[in-house]
Scaffold this active site. Structure first.
Site, PDB file in Angstrom:
ATOM      1  CG  ASP A   1      -1.903   1.108   1.288  1.00 35.35           C
ATOM      2  OD1 ASP A   1      -1.995   1.875   0.311  1.00 35.35           O
ATOM      3  OD2 ASP A   1      -2.600   1.252   2.313  1.00 35.35           O
TER       4      ASP A   1
ATOM      5  CB  CYS B   1      -3.525   6.532  -2.857  1.00 38.83           C
ATOM      6  SG  CYS B   1      -1.767   6.776  -2.654  1.00 38.83           S
TER       7      CYS B   1
HETATM    8  N1  SAH Z   1      -1.583   0.904   4.933  1.00 45.53           N
HETATM    9  C1  SAH Z   1      -1.323   2.044   5.750  1.00 45.53           C
HETATM   10  C2  SAH Z   1      -1.105   3.344   4.998  1.00 45.53           C
HETATM   11  C3  SAH Z   1      -0.202   3.306   3.880  1.00 45.53           C
HETATM   12  S1  SAH Z   1       0.200   4.925   3.309  1.00 45.53           S
HETATM   13  C4  SAH Z   1      -2.498   2.291   6.671  1.00 45.53           C
HETATM   14  O1  SAH Z   1      -3.582   1.899   6.360  1.00 45.53           O
HETATM   15  O2  SAH Z   1      -2.334   2.932   7.685  1.00 45.53           O
HETATM   16  C5  SAH Z   1       1.851   4.645   2.797  1.00 45.53           C
HETATM   17  C6  SAH Z   1       2.847   4.468   3.924  1.00 45.53           C
HETATM   18  O3  SAH Z   1       4.109   4.156   3.346  1.00 45.53           O
HETATM   19  C7  SAH Z   1       3.077   5.704   4.783  1.00 45.53           C
HETATM   20  O4  SAH Z   1       2.844   5.344   6.114  1.00 45.53           O
HETATM   21  C8  SAH Z   1       4.562   6.050   4.546  1.00 45.53           C
HETATM   22  O5  SAH Z   1       5.183   6.535   5.704  1.00 45.53           O
HETATM   23  C9  SAH Z   1       5.137   4.726   4.160  1.00 45.53           C
HETATM   24  N2  SAH Z   1       6.354   4.700   3.314  1.00 45.53           N
HETATM   25  C10 SAH Z   1       6.737   5.589   2.382  1.00 45.53           C
HETATM   26  N3  SAH Z   1       7.846   5.153   1.761  1.00 45.53           N
HETATM   27  C11 SAH Z   1       8.177   3.958   2.296  1.00 45.53           C
HETATM   28  C12 SAH Z   1       9.209   2.991   2.048  1.00 45.53           C
HETATM   29  N4  SAH Z   1      10.127   3.197   1.116  1.00 45.53           N
HETATM   30  N5  SAH Z   1       9.214   1.873   2.774  1.00 45.53           N
HETATM   31  C13 SAH Z   1       8.276   1.642   3.723  1.00 45.53           C
HETATM   32  N6  SAH Z   1       7.266   2.524   4.007  1.00 45.53           N
HETATM   33  C14 SAH Z   1       7.230   3.651   3.305  1.00 45.53           C
END
Ligand code: SAH
Length: 453
Positions: A382, A409
């Site tokens: 996600d 998204c």
């Molecule tokens: N599934 C989660 C939301 C996902 S939003 C929920 O429902 O709460 C995307 C998330 O990816 C964010 O929390 C962001 O901090 C994280 N993120 C961004 N880049 C990333 C990376 N390279 N590795 C791991 N997480 C990451």
């Protein structure tokens, strides 16, 4: 030759991904914000490039059958909602087409196993979080609302209809408190004044309310008068200050000072309880999130014996949602505070088969795979709008889980990443849009990939 200042009559035949109307005049393509597909409009040309230009909607001469009167009187000035002039059914069609077009054009998929988009029952009042800037308008009156267009002047609007009605009462109380005790709002130009933003959060299931004042200082004079007034609102659970003394557009600072009640509110997605503090990330539309993750769960088809990886797990919403149906769930997230929340949420729900790692998904997963030989039956991703790092997709291909569930998204980067996986042994089996953000152009997509052969 069209030029700036011309007024043209345009039939709107298409819509761009940002919700703008698209039509043609004198051989040029014009992008016209706030025009709805099917409208005939009069527009003022603002800017021309070689083959296309931008025009401003002046008058709708013949409304589209899908045009509706915006429910919010300041929808156009605000810009937070891009689709309020379009019926909700048409909004859903627009979103479904957007996903399908991306999968076709960017993903080069010919057959798209698209299931009907999951819309909202009522596309207003769905946001559980709101952040209102506070300031003075030209007349010097204390206002709270939103920034007009791309500027930083604040338009007074205490009734954002995407949010809950409680917001209006909260703003009313905070502003009259500020007036009574002569507490100045923050002034962005001079960096003086105290109150910058009012943050509110609401638990749709628990009906708990949080208010947090973001201030340019560490002390709020007469704070007891404010809490006295706010805690009369039924459901008030948490009142706090957030300290932000930087000259910045970033709304929240790091420090929280509790004024009254708990430091968090609680809410549920499915059966899972969450503790939400002013700084926590939490889905803004929990009702649709539950449907989105329910669909992801169905796509994952868990039977109880699986090892599942939830990459980009945030506060572990998907992980905890899936944990009940899986043998073990591992979550990976880059923000350490989110992982702390995830672990805490697992604990308060008595979930013992979920484990969380802080780090980049594209670093943690390959490391665990190479060094510890971990496996996966299902991988859920996600990611943020930019999609997955290619090296992560490469690791997924090597680990060869039976299923990949991709929650997205941004359907453009989704299409790109699905193409990568489908060129390397996966097949796009199911796909569905879920509307989490009615009245705006945003849409979530959930897809199921299954390993071939
Ligand atoms: N599934 C989660 C939301 C996902 S939003 C929920 O429902 O709460 C995307 C998330 O990816 C964010 O929390 C962001 O901090 C994280 N993120 C961004 N880049 C990333 C990376 N390279 N590795 C791991 N997480 C990451």
């Amino acid at each position: 030759m069209l030029k700036k200042g011309d007024i043209v009559q345009v039939k709107i035949e298409d819509m761009g991904n940002d919700g703008e109307g698209i039509g043609r005049a004198e051989g040029f393509t014009l992008f016209i914000k706030d025009a709805v597909i099917g409208d005939t409009v009069q527009a003022l040309v603002m800017k021309m490039k070689k083959t296309y230009g931008y025009a401003r909607l002046m008058e709708v001469t013949e409304p589209s059958p899908d045009r509706v009167t915006p429910a919010c009187p300041v929808a156009r000035q605000c810009g937070g909602c891009q689709l309020q002039s379009m019926s909700y059914e048409k909004q859903l069609e627009f979103k479904e087409n957007k996903i399908a077009n991306h999968l076709r054009r960017i993903g080069k998929f010919e057959e798209i196993p698209m299931e009907p988009i999951i819309g909202m029952e009522h596309p207003f009042g769905y946001r559980n979080k709101a952040q209102f800037p506070v300031g003075r308008n030209k007349e010097g009156k204390l206002v709270a609302g939103f920034y007009a267009g791309r500027t930083h002047s604040i338009i007074d609007n205490r009734k954002c209809i995407l949010g809950v009605p409680e917001n209006e009462i909260i703003l009313e109380k905070v502003l009259s408190f500020m007036e009574e005790y002569a507490i100045e709002p923050y002034n962005e130009e001079t960096g003086t004044g105290l109150v910058r933003h009012i943050l509110t959060r609401y638990g749709f299931r628990t009906k708990q309310i949080m208010v947090c004042l973001i201030i340019n200082g560490k002390v709020l004079p007469h704070k007891d008068k404010l809490t006295e007034s706010l805690c009369q609102i039924p459901g008030m659970t948490s009142i706090s200050l957030n300290v932000n003394m930087e000259k910045t557009n970033v709304i929240l600072g790091r420090e929280i000072i509790s004024l009254w009640g708990q430091t968090y509110i609680e809410d549920y997605i499915g059966d899972v309880k969450y503790q939400i503090s002013p700084l926590s990330f939490y889905q803004v539309n929990p009702v649709q999130t539950e449907k989105l993750y329910g669909q992801a769960l169905e796509y994952a088809g868990l039977t109880g014996g699986e090892t599942v990886w939830d990459l980009y797990c945030g506060i572990g919403t998907i992980s905890l949602f899936l944990a009940e149906k899986a043998r073990k769930v591992y979550g990976v997230e880059i923000v350490p505070e989110a992982i702390e929340d995830a672990r805490n949420n697992a604990r308060i729900n008595g979930i013992h088969n979920a484990e969380f790692y802080v780090g980049k998904a594209e670093e943690v997963l390959p490391r665990k795979y190479r060094e510890e030989g971990i496996t996966a039956d299902v991988i859920v991703v996600d990611p943020p709008r930019k999609g997955c790092d290619e090296s992560l997709l490469e690791t997924i291909v090597q680990m060869a889980p039976e299923k990949v569930v991709y929650v997205s998204c941004d359907s453009a980067t989704l299409a790109r990443d699905l193409r990568y996986l489908c060129d390397r042994g996966y097949e796009l089996r199911r796909c569905r849009g879920v509307d989490q953000f009615g009245e705006t152009v945003h849409v979530e997509t959930v897809t199921l990939l299954v390993r071939k052969g």
